[in-house]
Scaffold this motif. Sequence first.
Motif, mmCIF file in Angstrom:
data_model
loop_
_atom_site.group_PDB
_atom_site.id
_atom_site.type_symbol
_atom_site.label_atom_id
_atom_site.label_comp_id
_atom_site.label_asym_id
_atom_site.label_seq_id
_atom_site.Cartn_x
_atom_site.Cartn_y
_atom_site.Cartn_z
ATOM 1 N N ILE A 169 0.064 0.750 -10.969
ATOM 2 C CA ILE A 169 0.002 -0.130 -9.806
ATOM 3 C C ILE A 169 0.665 -1.470 -10.104
ATOM 4 O O ILE A 169 1.415 -2.015 -9.285
ATOM 5 N N MET A 170 0.419 -2.010 -11.295
ATOM 6 C CA MET A 170 1.017 -3.300 -11.663
ATOM 7 C C MET A 170 2.534 -3.204 -11.753
ATOM 8 O O MET A 170 3.240 -4.183 -11.502
ATOM 9 N N GLU A 171 3.045 -2.027 -12.097
ATOM 10 C CA GLU A 171 4.490 -1.858 -12.229
ATOM 11 C C GLU A 171 5.211 -1.875 -10.888
ATOM 12 O O GLU A 171 6.395 -2.213 -10.822
ATOM 13 N N SER A 172 4.510 -1.514 -9.812
ATOM 14 C CA SER A 172 5.181 -1.299 -8.530
ATOM 15 C C SER A 172 5.897 -2.550 -8.032
ATOM 16 O O SER A 172 7.047 -2.474 -7.581
ATOM 17 N N GLU A 173 5.239 -3.709 -8.084
ATOM 18 C CA GLU A 173 5.876 -4.932 -7.614
ATOM 19 C C GLU A 173 7.082 -5.293 -8.491
ATOM 20 O O GLU A 173 8.104 -5.767 -7.999
ATOM 21 N N ARG A 232 4.193 1.824 14.512
ATOM 22 C CA ARG A 232 2.960 1.082 14.223
ATOM 23 C C ARG A 232 2.728 0.927 12.717
ATOM 24 O O ARG A 232 1.624 0.634 12.288
ATOM 25 N N SER A 233 3.759 1.106 11.924
ATOM 26 C CA SER A 233 3.614 0.999 10.475
ATOM 27 C C SER A 233 3.267 -0.423 10.057
ATOM 28 O O SER A 233 3.787 -1.393 10.620
ATOM 29 N N ASP A 234 2.401 -0.536 9.036
ATOM 30 C CA ASP A 234 2.131 -1.847 8.449
ATOM 31 C C ASP A 234 2.709 -1.942 7.037
ATOM 32 O O ASP A 234 2.447 -2.910 6.321
ATOM 33 N N VAL A 235 3.515 -0.941 6.658
ATOM 34 C CA VAL A 235 4.173 -0.948 5.353
ATOM 35 C C VAL A 235 5.649 -1.303 5.497
ATOM 36 O O VAL A 235 6.222 -2.006 4.670
ATOM 37 N N VAL A 239 0.362 -1.897 1.909
ATOM 38 C CA VAL A 239 0.095 -1.171 0.663
ATOM 39 C C VAL A 239 -1.317 -1.472 0.177
ATOM 40 O O VAL A 239 -2.026 -0.574 -0.305
ATOM 41 N N GLU A 240 -1.754 -2.707 0.292
ATOM 42 C CA GLU A 240 -3.106 -3.064 -0.139
ATOM 43 C C GLU A 240 -4.161 -2.331 0.683
ATOM 44 O O GLU A 240 -5.216 -1.948 0.158
ATOM 45 N N ARG A 241 -3.879 -2.089 1.955
ATOM 46 C CA ARG A 241 -4.822 -1.345 2.792
ATOM 47 C C ARG A 241 -4.956 0.099 2.285
ATOM 48 O O ARG A 241 -6.063 0.653 2.215
ATOM 49 N N ILE A 242 -3.833 0.706 1.905
ATOM 50 C CA ILE A 242 -3.855 2.073 1.388
ATOM 51 C C ILE A 242 -4.646 2.133 0.084
ATOM 52 O O ILE A 242 -5.510 3.000 -0.107
ATOM 53 N N ASP A 264 9.299 6.080 6.208
ATOM 54 C CA ASP A 264 8.528 4.851 6.313
ATOM 55 C C ASP A 264 8.405 4.115 4.986
ATOM 56 O O ASP A 264 7.310 3.753 4.556
ATOM 57 N N ILE A 265 9.537 3.898 4.360
ATOM 58 C CA ILE A 265 9.548 3.101 3.134
ATOM 59 C C ILE A 265 10.902 2.431 2.975
ATOM 60 O O ILE A 265 11.937 2.999 3.336
ATOM 61 N N THR A 266 10.871 1.216 2.463
ATOM 62 C CA THR A 266 12.072 0.449 2.134
ATOM 63 C C THR A 266 11.861 -0.169 0.750
ATOM 64 O O THR A 266 10.725 -0.281 0.284
ATOM 65 N N PRO A 267 12.940 -0.575 0.064
ATOM 66 C CA PRO A 267 12.793 -1.084 -1.303
ATOM 67 C C PRO A 267 11.861 -2.286 -1.419
ATOM 68 O O PRO A 267 11.227 -2.485 -2.445
ATOM 69 N N ARG A 268 11.810 -3.100 -0.357
ATOM 70 C CA ARG A 268 10.821 -4.173 -0.300
ATOM 71 C C ARG A 268 9.864 -3.825 0.836
ATOM 72 O O ARG A 268 10.293 -3.569 1.961
ATOM 73 N N TRP A 269 8.582 -3.784 0.552
ATOM 74 C CA TRP A 269 7.599 -3.342 1.532
ATOM 75 C C TRP A 269 6.646 -4.473 1.875
ATOM 76 O O TRP A 269 6.623 -5.517 1.216
ATOM 77 N N GLU A 270 5.856 -4.256 2.924
ATOM 78 C CA GLU A 270 4.848 -5.237 3.333
ATOM 79 C C GLU A 270 3.603 -5.042 2.462
ATOM 80 O O GLU A 270 2.943 -4.009 2.524
#
Length: 294
Positions: A199-203, A227-230, A133-136, A123-129
Amino acid sequence: MRISFTTSDGLSLAADLRNATGAPTLLFAHGFGQTRGAWKAAAATMAVRGCRCVTFDSRGHGESDHVPGGDYHMEQFVNDLLDIARAQPQPPILIGASMGGLLGLAVAGETRPSPFRAMVLVDITPRWETSGVERILAFMQAHPDGFASYDEAAEQIAAYLPQRRERKSEQQLRPLLREGADGRLRWHWDPALLSGSLIMESERYQPRLLDAAAKVDVPVLLLSGERSDVVSHRTVDEFLALVPHARHAEVPGATHMLAGDANDAFTAQIAGFMASLERVDADVDAIKQPATRC
């Protein structure tokens, strides 16, 4: 069996090894804010199937050491995963969830030869929703003062994961919480993980991850939760265009916490992927055999 790894900068990473004489090796890399315990059921299942299974706590998580001064950077995690993969008796199959999958993409795309036999991205791709992530992160930041009891922690987890039928017991929560001097129970991770530059590095890592994905040359299975939101159809399609040899399967009913939501379906997908790798290996071996003369 409890084992450990020492990082290049001297930290000790807690790990477990199941079925030490098995093959192939499955190396499980957990997501941000998780521990190796997230893989307990999956690793146990695959060890019974004959695999050698290695799970570990990333730096700053679980029972692994924290970075002195809380100065965490993505490159540290990438290097840790590369070193652990190279420490295995044969190139492992990486099972990487969320952060663990992203680290795996960076390693596999930027290292030659790849230290992995194959990869399963959970459940991860190089570009995520970003909203997912903000919900997590919001949940991870929601209780800085911890919990008064295990029951209170279990209640908050149940609200965060309403799809789970079973409420977590005190025994299940003990590896995830630490009792402070004030008697409050706080999460296992180093708070500096949330307040530092990581966290700032992730984007900023997304362009690098997209580039790395396009260079991955080992077999890949992408598993996403229905049902993933990521992960979304948009991000999956982009990934499959970058890695056209990758396979994709969607697990019905599962969220981003795919392995915990549907362990049986999850391990069945891994087993099927491994069987396909064995068929490829058998075909390659057959091609390499000298022709028989009459």
